[in-house]
Design a protein around this motif. Structure first.
Motif, mmCIF file in Angstrom:
data_model
loop_
_atom_site.group_PDB
_atom_site.id
_atom_site.type_symbol
_atom_site.label_atom_id
_atom_site.label_comp_id
_atom_site.label_asym_id
_atom_site.label_seq_id
_atom_site.Cartn_x
_atom_site.Cartn_y
_atom_site.Cartn_z
ATOM 1 N N UNK A 249 0.787 -1.225 0.000
ATOM 2 C CA UNK A 249 0.000 0.000 0.000
ATOM 3 C C UNK A 249 0.817 1.272 0.000
ATOM 4 N N UNK A 250 2.102 1.184 -0.345
ATOM 5 C CA UNK A 250 2.957 2.381 -0.372
ATOM 6 C C UNK A 250 2.976 2.945 -1.793
ATOM 7 N N UNK A 251 2.781 4.271 -1.893
ATOM 8 C CA UNK A 251 2.734 4.939 -3.198
ATOM 9 C C UNK A 251 3.862 5.953 -3.307
ATOM 10 N N UNK A 252 4.389 6.032 -4.512
ATOM 11 C CA UNK A 252 5.403 7.050 -4.840
ATOM 12 C C UNK A 252 5.038 7.662 -6.174
ATOM 13 N N UNK A 253 5.085 8.980 -6.279
ATOM 14 C CA UNK A 253 4.800 9.668 -7.537
ATOM 15 C C UNK A 253 5.824 10.774 -7.732
ATOM 16 N N UNK A 254 6.281 10.914 -8.965
ATOM 17 C CA UNK A 254 7.270 11.943 -9.273
ATOM 18 C C UNK A 254 7.484 12.067 -10.755
ATOM 19 N N UNK A 255 8.580 12.686 -11.144
ATOM 20 C CA UNK A 255 8.894 12.893 -12.548
ATOM 21 C C UNK A 255 9.374 11.594 -13.177
ATOM 22 N N UNK A 256 9.283 11.521 -14.506
ATOM 23 C CA UNK A 256 9.635 10.284 -15.202
ATOM 24 C C UNK A 256 11.140 10.074 -15.319
ATOM 25 N N UNK A 257 11.939 11.043 -14.882
ATOM 26 C CA UNK A 257 13.379 10.777 -14.784
ATOM 27 C C UNK A 257 13.759 10.298 -13.382
ATOM 28 N N UNK A 258 12.725 10.186 -12.497
ATOM 29 C CA UNK A 258 12.869 9.635 -11.146
ATOM 30 C C UNK A 258 13.854 10.429 -10.279
ATOM 31 N N UNK A 259 14.077 11.694 -10.646
ATOM 32 C CA UNK A 259 14.995 12.521 -9.852
ATOM 33 C C UNK A 259 14.289 13.242 -8.716
ATOM 34 N N UNK A 260 13.015 13.521 -8.890
ATOM 35 C CA UNK A 260 12.291 14.256 -7.841
ATOM 36 C C UNK A 260 10.963 13.583 -7.556
ATOM 37 N N UNK A 261 10.569 13.660 -6.300
ATOM 38 C CA UNK A 261 9.320 13.044 -5.850
ATOM 39 C C UNK A 261 8.290 14.131 -5.571
#
Length: 807
Positions: A249-261
């Motif tokens: 149930x853990x979510x992470x969302x950010x940019x598609x270069x995965x540099x910033x959340x």
């Protein structure tokens, strides 16, 4: 008693749920009582509120499976009996064609009515290894829209397939780089669309980005204490943001270069998740469905949940918030409050509101218009438009024409959209989607759905030009009727003629008759063709139907000289259609020439004489043909052609003096002079025949390169700025395989033209430099492929791509 605006708008905001600084609303579009569990079906929804396709995942033993195509309101459009192999996934193209991707590596495309358009093997490698998973994608950003699908084979290989709308032979397939952890099964994956399409793949806590060049491993620094095991990934339509979800149930969302959340959140579920669906809603929030509970999560810490039902949900637009949110002080909201007070007999309060926003009244009116466009409920739309109209009254003569046009156009558009949102139509398209499509494309979609009567009414209401509206609708309706085999030829003809006669536009019967001929309904074609008013559309079809006498009669009645001459010629032939093609061949040219002379077709006969001058072997005959051509053009009073013949005869004399063939061109003559060091003669030819700078420079360059005089070529290039550019110098040097000389001129060429020249001389380093300077990633990819065996060039390309992509 009429419902007041205050009560209407209160009901419109009753289901708003706060999600940080924004709101989420849910509404019931249509009551769907299908009596099925959608989890047991493959479901594909078309973009822009198009149709939905359903197919059972498991084959039923008692009956053959079938694909059902219906509207979003549940109205069945068509069914496709399925007798093929196992379908992995269904999807739609942007033009509303249904694509079925099969396990055996094939794809089958149908139109919305279930008619087969084409089928093909996607690629032999895919057929060999079989398809395990497939995911469709669409990319939307500003004015750029495209779509396709990606497949993962049983060998854990990934492919991207695009241009599926262009036809069977235009489909493009691109294989991506191999997954480093190919031995492990991916937890989840999703296509990522930007300037080029790649795939995001997760293996446990590792995230890879696969392009057609390489595979890149990304490390995600998330706040979860234990290692994440990602099971679902979702990417935004514009490819700028990505969201990941793990089994706990853990979510992470950010940019598609995965540099910033942008956000990290733990749902704190009591047990691990077995199945989850996740989808982005625009760029501000995403939706998860877990165990029939729908979670809506924003990019901040806020979230909300609903029991899963037949509800549509979406973010409340800024335009609606500016007017309908309680306590907001935007001009549109105050104007809306003013109208509600006015309607409630509190005119003094309304006057206070209007005075407060007097300097911003135009903006207030526009905000109310925009808010009305965002609403789906007609009574809410009307109340907001009434507020806008109320504000317009205070502007008086100062009102801007653009504001009036915006009000009128929004009213028209909403009336159109409300008509197609009804249950019997089932197209809940938004105003923004409608404007992106344009009214013409929207009418095309109604035609595609078979909604001809509604399309006609909308064309008339929106005042769409007949050629783009009513004519197109009626033509497609008639073409569909021709294919209806349940009606006799006489009934179809009568129905078509009666409908087109009642229309206030002219629709060509020729195209409809052509469709009837193709459908082997010759009686229907002949009946329809009698009503064609344009002879140029009627006569050729009569000819194809072997109705020579009728064709001749119509040609003569038309008064069109071309048609009359054409059919008089065929009238004296026993088999008109066969001889029509024969007279255009070389064996019948003299007969055709006599016909032209008989009918005083001076230009046609002049052209034939001129053409014969090139094929004549005898010099005297050749001169006579030129003389005859000149006479015919003079009789036709065509001064340009007459002068051209004179110039051609003069040039023929000159090239013969130089010892060249009589068919040699002016450029050939100049090249010969250059190669034989007769520069004065070349200059004289240029003056006598008024040779353009463009032609002369090309001839000079070719002549000098033919004799290998590159020193003179260099001096010639420095005389003045070449009218044909330095690209021409490089091109001719390349043709002569002198790459060293070509390299001297490429840097002087225009920047946008240097890339392909460097590729042709195999200077991949310079080609990469140009691609980087023009910021063209696709060209960098092309350089990497061509220089794949040169590690230095490949590394240079990667460095340039990293700089352009901001890595």
């Amino acid at each position: 008693m009429a419902e007041r605006a205050a009560d209407i708008q209160a009901s419109a905001t009753a289901d708003w749920n706060p999600l940080g600084e924004v709101y989420v609303k849910r509404y019931l579009n249509y009551e769907l009582d299908w009596g099925i569990n959608l989890a047991d079906y493959l479901v594909a929804m078309s973009p822009f509120a198009g149709p939905v396709a359903l197919m059972p995942k498991q084959r039923q033993t008692s009956m053959k499976p079938e694909i059902t195509i219906c509207t979003l309101a549940g109205k069945k459009i068509s069914t496709i009996p399925w007798e093929g192999g196992r379908v992995i996934e269904l999807g739609w193209t942007l033009s509303e064609n249904l694509v079925c991707v099969l396990e055996d590596g094939s794809m089958i495309v149908y139109d919305i009515n279930g008619q087969l358009l084409y089928s093909r093997i996607i690629q032999r490698e895919i057929q060999t290894s079989r398809v395990q998973e497939c995911k469709f994608f669409s990319y939307t950003d500003k004015d750029k829209v495209f779509g396709g699908f990606a497949v993962m084979t049983c060998n854990m290989e990934f492919y991207i397939i695009v241009d599926i709308d262009k036809g069977k032979d235009e489909v493009r397939v691109k294989k991506l780089a191999a997954l480093p952890d190919a031995a492990s099964k991916p937890g989840c994956w999703a296509p990522l669309c930007k300037e080029s399409t790649s795939v995001i793949v997760t293996v446990e806590d590792r995230v890879y980005l696969l392009s057609h060049l390489d595979a890149t491993l990304y490390e995600i620094n998330c706040g979860k204490k234990s290692a994440a095991c990602w099971m679902e990934v979702a990417v935004t339509l514009n490819g700028k943001a990505v969201a990941l979800f793990d089994r706990e149930g853990y979510m992470w969302a950010g940019t598609t270069d995965f540099k910033s959340s942008d956000t990290e959140f733990d749902l704190q579920l009591k047990q691990k998740v077995a199945r989850v669906q996740m989808q982005w809603g625009e760029m501000d929030y995403f939706v998860l469905v877990i165990d029939r509970i729908m979670f809506v999560k924003g990019l901040g810490k806020h979230w909300c949940k609903y029991p899963f039902h037949n509800y549509a949900q979406g973010l409340v637009s800024t335009k609606s918030l500016n007017v309908l949110r309680i306590g907001v002080m935007e001009p549109g909201a105050l104007l809306n409050d003013a109208y509600k007070e006015y309607e409630g007999d509190e005119s003094h309060k309304a006057d206070e509101f209007v005075r407060f926003i007097k300097d911003k009244l135009s903006n207030a009116v526009l905000q109310c218009i925009d808010a009305a466009g965002e609403e789906f409920v007609p009574k809410v739309q009307k109340s907001l438009l009434k507020s806008a109209n109320f504000g317009k009254g205070f502007l008086g003569s100062e009102i801007q024409p653009e504001l009036v046009n915006a009000f009128v156009e929004t009213c028209r558009e909403l009336r159109v959209l409300n008509s197609v949102r009804l249950n019997k139509i089932g197209i809940p398209i938004t105003l923004r989607q409608y404007r992106r499509l344009s009214s013409g494309v929207f009418v095309d979609r109604l035609i595609y759905h078979g909604l001809y009567h509604l399309a006609l009414e909308i064309c008339d209401f929106l005042k769409i030009p007949p050629s783009e509206g009513a004519v197109k609708v009626l033509r497609n309706w008639a073409l569909r009727k021709v294919q209806d085999k349940s009606m006799s030829d006489a009934d179809v003809a009568q129905k078509i003629k009666r409908r087109l006669k009642d229309a206030n536009v002219v629709v060509s019967y020729g195209e409809i008759a052509r469709a009837a001929m193709d459908a082997k309904r010759l009686t229907l074609a002949a009946d329809l063709l009698r009503n064609e008013v344009f002879a140029q559309d009627q006569v050729p079809l009569l000819m194809e139907m072997d109705s020579d006498s009728a064709a001749l009669e119509k040609a003569i009645e038309s008064g069109d000289p071309k048609l009359k001459r054409y059919y008089q010629m065929l009238h004296f032939r026993p088999v008109a259609a066969a001889l029509c093609s024969k007279v255009l061949k070389e064996t019948d040219q003299e007969q055709l020439l006599r016909l032209y002379r008989q009918e005083s077709l001076f230009i046609e006969s002049g052209c034939m004489y001129f053409a014969q001058s090139f094929t004549a072997r005898d010099p005297d005959t050749r001169k006579q043909r030129l003389f005859d051509a000149q006479k015919e053009f003079r009789d036709a009073q065509d001064n340009f052609a007459t002068k051209a013949i004179e110039e051609h005869a003069k040039l023929t004399t000159e090239v013969i003096k130089l010892g060249l063939k009589e068919t040699a061109t002016l450029s050939d003559a100049v090249i010969w002079c250059v190669k034989n060091r007769q520069s004065r003669q070349a200059e004289q030819l240029r003056k006598d025949f008024k040779m353009t700078d463009h032609q002369y420079w090309w001839a000079m360059i070719r002549g000098l390169c033919d004799i290998g005089d590159y020193a003179e070529l260099d001096r010639f290039s420095k005389q003045k700025k070449p009218p044909i550019g330095f690209e021409a110098f490089a091109e001719v040097c390349i043709v002569h395989e002198n790459y060293r000389e070509a390299a001297k001129y490429i840097p002087k060429a225009a920047l946008e033209n240097r890339y392909h020249l460097y590729l042709r001389i195999q200077d991949y380093s310079k080609a990469a430099d140009v691609a980087y300077q023009t910021r063209n990633i696709s060209r960098l990819d092309e350089v990497a492929i061509k220089a794949a065996r040169t590690p230095e060039i490949v590394d240079l390309v990667r460095q340039y791509k990293a700089k352009l992509e901001g890595r």
